[in-house]
Design a protein around this motif. Structure first.
Motif, mmCIF file in Angstrom:
data_model
loop_
_atom_site.group_PDB
_atom_site.id
_atom_site.type_symbol
_atom_site.label_atom_id
_atom_site.label_comp_id
_atom_site.label_asym_id
_atom_site.label_seq_id
_atom_site.Cartn_x
_atom_site.Cartn_y
_atom_site.Cartn_z
ATOM 1 N N MET A 30 13.728 -101.140 46.939
ATOM 2 C CA MET A 30 13.383 -100.063 47.878
ATOM 3 C C MET A 30 13.231 -100.621 49.294
ATOM 4 S SD MET A 30 11.200 -97.291 45.838
ATOM 5 C CE MET A 30 9.603 -98.073 45.873
ATOM 6 N N GLY A 31 13.689 -101.850 49.503
ATOM 7 C CA GLY A 31 13.663 -102.424 50.840
ATOM 8 C C GLY A 31 12.313 -103.001 51.209
ATOM 9 N N GLY A 36 9.847 -112.177 46.830
ATOM 10 C CA GLY A 36 10.034 -111.734 45.438
ATOM 11 C C GLY A 36 11.414 -111.117 45.267
ATOM 12 N N HIS A 37 11.763 -110.202 46.176
ATOM 13 C CA HIS A 37 13.097 -109.585 46.131
ATOM 14 C C HIS A 37 14.191 -110.654 46.295
ATOM 15 C CE1 HIS A 37 10.697 -106.085 47.876
ATOM 16 N NE2 HIS A 37 11.235 -105.536 46.803
ATOM 17 N N SER A 39 14.129 -113.721 45.567
ATOM 18 C CA SER A 39 14.295 -114.566 44.366
ATOM 19 C C SER A 39 15.238 -113.880 43.370
ATOM 20 C CB SER A 39 12.941 -114.877 43.719
ATOM 21 O OG SER A 39 12.495 -113.772 42.950
ATOM 22 N N LEU A 40 15.199 -112.548 43.329
ATOM 23 C CA LEU A 40 16.094 -111.827 42.413
ATOM 24 C C LEU A 40 17.548 -111.993 42.873
ATOM 25 C CD1 LEU A 40 14.243 -108.389 41.880
ATOM 26 C CD2 LEU A 40 13.845 -110.560 40.742
ATOM 27 N N TYR A 71 6.163 -95.137 53.182
ATOM 28 C CA TYR A 71 6.597 -96.383 52.538
ATOM 29 C C TYR A 71 7.254 -97.273 53.595
ATOM 30 C CZ TYR A 71 8.049 -99.520 48.860
ATOM 31 O OH TYR A 71 8.192 -100.632 48.070
ATOM 32 N N PHE A 146 15.683 -107.618 37.265
ATOM 33 C CA PHE A 146 14.480 -106.913 37.698
ATOM 34 C C PHE A 146 13.314 -107.890 37.672
ATOM 35 C CE2 PHE A 146 17.223 -103.550 36.110
ATOM 36 C CZ PHE A 146 17.179 -102.652 37.167
ATOM 37 N N GLY A 147 12.236 -107.531 38.384
ATOM 38 C CA GLY A 147 11.091 -108.436 38.503
ATOM 39 C C GLY A 147 10.019 -108.164 37.467
ATOM 40 N N LYS A 149 7.015 -108.536 37.961
ATOM 41 C CA LYS A 149 5.903 -107.894 38.675
ATOM 42 C C LYS A 149 5.719 -106.458 38.197
ATOM 43 C CE LYS A 149 3.490 -106.312 42.335
ATOM 44 N NZ LYS A 149 4.152 -105.115 42.670
ATOM 45 N N ASP A 150 6.840 -105.757 37.973
ATOM 46 C CA ASP A 150 6.796 -104.382 37.470
ATOM 47 C C ASP A 150 7.249 -104.423 36.000
ATOM 48 O OD1 ASP A 150 6.476 -102.767 40.170
ATOM 49 O OD2 ASP A 150 7.924 -104.354 40.519
ATOM 50 N N GLN A 153 8.286 -101.284 34.069
ATOM 51 C CA GLN A 153 9.570 -100.798 34.599
ATOM 52 C C GLN A 153 10.727 -101.627 34.030
ATOM 53 O OE1 GLN A 153 10.327 -99.774 38.875
ATOM 54 N NE2 GLN A 153 11.239 -101.800 38.915
ATOM 55 N N PRO A 174 10.584 -114.062 37.151
ATOM 56 C CA PRO A 174 9.117 -114.171 37.271
ATOM 57 C C PRO A 174 8.574 -113.585 38.576
ATOM 58 C CG PRO A 174 10.167 -116.341 37.397
ATOM 59 C CD PRO A 174 11.246 -115.368 37.084
ATOM 60 N N THR A 175 7.303 -113.232 38.549
ATOM 61 C CA THR A 175 6.636 -112.689 39.744
ATOM 62 C C THR A 175 6.461 -113.785 40.789
ATOM 63 O OG1 THR A 175 5.433 -111.122 38.374
ATOM 64 C CG2 THR A 175 4.495 -111.575 40.549
ATOM 65 N N VAL A 176 6.861 -113.496 42.001
ATOM 66 C CA VAL A 176 6.646 -114.442 43.101
ATOM 67 C C VAL A 176 5.322 -114.068 43.775
ATOM 68 C CG1 VAL A 176 7.535 -115.305 45.301
ATOM 69 C CG2 VAL A 176 9.110 -114.791 43.420
HETATM 70 P P1 AMP Z 1 10.797 -102.588 44.765
HETATM 71 O O1 AMP Z 1 11.490 -102.778 46.069
HETATM 72 O O2 AMP Z 1 9.313 -102.688 44.847
HETATM 73 O O3 AMP Z 1 11.282 -101.366 44.030
HETATM 74 O O4 AMP Z 1 11.226 -103.816 43.852
HETATM 75 C C1 AMP Z 1 12.558 -104.114 43.605
HETATM 76 C C2 AMP Z 1 12.650 -105.201 42.567
HETATM 77 O O5 AMP Z 1 11.937 -106.353 43.024
HETATM 78 C C3 AMP Z 1 12.009 -104.816 41.231
HETATM 79 O O6 AMP Z 1 12.790 -105.341 40.169
HETATM 80 C C4 AMP Z 1 10.660 -105.485 41.298
HETATM 81 O O7 AMP Z 1 10.091 -105.766 40.035
HETATM 82 C C5 AMP Z 1 11.019 -106.759 42.034
HETATM 83 N N1 AMP Z 1 9.838 -107.361 42.657
HETATM 84 C C6 AMP Z 1 8.912 -106.746 43.436
HETATM 85 N N2 AMP Z 1 7.934 -107.604 43.772
HETATM 86 C C7 AMP Z 1 8.230 -108.792 43.180
HETATM 87 C C8 AMP Z 1 7.603 -110.073 43.136
HETATM 88 N N3 AMP Z 1 6.457 -110.316 43.764
HETATM 89 N N4 AMP Z 1 8.205 -111.052 42.431
HETATM 90 C C9 AMP Z 1 9.376 -110.828 41.767
HETATM 91 N N5 AMP Z 1 10.022 -109.644 41.772
HETATM 92 C C10 AMP Z 1 9.456 -108.633 42.467
#
Ligand code: AMP
Length: 281
Positions: A30-31, A36-37, A39-40, A71, A146-147, A149-150, A153, A174-176
């Motif tokens: 979602m930008g 974290g993003h 790393s994906l 947001y 996907f992360g 963190k969620d 989801q 993994p969660t960053v």
């Molecule tokens: P979002 O922009 O919040 O919808 O997140 C997009 C993707 O980034 C989703 O797969 C989230 O789980 C992942 N994500 C968000 N925060 C983190 C984080 N801290 N570490 C790893 N992945 C994350």
């Protein structure tokens, strides 16, 4: 790096990439990107020839009264970060193209969405699965990341991917975290410096839970009680939405910590709702 805003152009480009024999990785976001993003994106780059990062603040996953309109957004900054991370394509569709007037088709995973986040946010996951199914159809990925963190989801989308027979390799990264343990989130931007410190209540509580399990305390009720104390000690005004102990895959609740138990929690502080989780064994 290509920036694409039209659904038709994105569809014809992914068709071309497939015809050229290239593998496509997809990172839906979602930008307002953070590490974290990114790393994906880096994980996906290792698994595919091209990476499509999508930026779309998806209205159907927000309920009335949630933070859709405020947001945080920073498209320019996001595009620069994606480029620096090695991303190849950015897809930024318009809400009116994704959901034109008269739109009425939704994808729903039935039972995994009834608990945890789904209880607090009833139509949230229906919005998430719908947008991700649409992004799968538009971008034709071979790999998606996907992360953790969620984590709910990630599990719901994994089920959708399997149930709808998408031929996609499904990865969870993994969660960053920030150096002090706070899970990175676009919503952390809502906090001032002192609130930011209070936001550590989630990671502190999870740390406490892990420590108790290490000391061989396996009773979830006991652990939950201590986690609540830690949360209140870090942020007096925090409102705990839930602290739950469930199986990682099935999300079935558990009373005793065992292999595959994950602890997840949602806490509202200073009008911002944060989530975090940790596997306990
Ligand atoms: P979002 O922009 O919040 O919808 O997140 C997009 C993707 O980034 C989703 O797969 C989230 O789980 C992942 N994500 C968000 N925060 C983190 C984080 N801290 N570490 C790893 N992945 C994350």
């Amino acid at each position: 790096m290509k920036i694409i805003r039209s659904i038709k152009k994105m569809q014809s480009l992914s068709r071309q990439l497939v015809a050229d024999g290239l593998t496509i990785g997809l990172v839906p976001t979602m930008g307002f990107l953070h590490d974290g993003h990114l790393s994906l994106i880096k994980t996906t780059l290792k698994k595919s020839n091209v990476v499509i990062t999508t930026i779309f603040v998806n209205p159907t996953q927000f309920a009335e009264g949630e933070d859709l309109s405020k947001y945080p957004r920073d498209e320019k900054g996001d595009i620069r970060k994606i480029k620096d991370a090695g991303g190849t394509i950015v897809f930024v569709p318009k809400p009116e193209d994704i959901y034109p007037d008269g739109y009425e088709t939704y994808v729903n995973v039935e039972s995994l969405t009834q608990t945890l986040e789904g209880k607090s946010r009833p139509l949230h996951f229906r919005g998430v699965t719908t947008i991700v199914a649409k992004l799968f159809n538009i971008t034709r990925p071979d790999v998606v990341v996907f992360g953790m963190k969620d984590f709910q989801q990630a599990m719901v989308l994994k089920k959708m991917t399997t149930d709808l027979n998408y031929p996609i390799k499904y990865l969870i990264a993994p969660t960053v975290r920030e150096k002090d343990g706070l899970a990175m989130s676009s919503r952390n931007k809502y906090f001032d410096a002192s609130q930011r410190i209070e936001a550590l209540c989630l990671s502190h509580a999870l740390k406490k839970a892990k420590q108790m399990v290490k000391e061989n305390i396996k009773d979830c009720k006991l652990i939950k009680k201590e986690m609540k104390t830690v949360i209140k000690a870090t942020c007096k005004t925090a409102k705990i939405d839930y602290i739950a102990f469930t199986d990682f895959e099935t999300l079935a609740p558990t009373k005793i910590i065992k292999k595959n138990t994950i602890c997840s929690l949602a806490v509202r502080l200073h009008n911002v709702r944060l989530i975090d989780n940790a596997k306990l064994m």
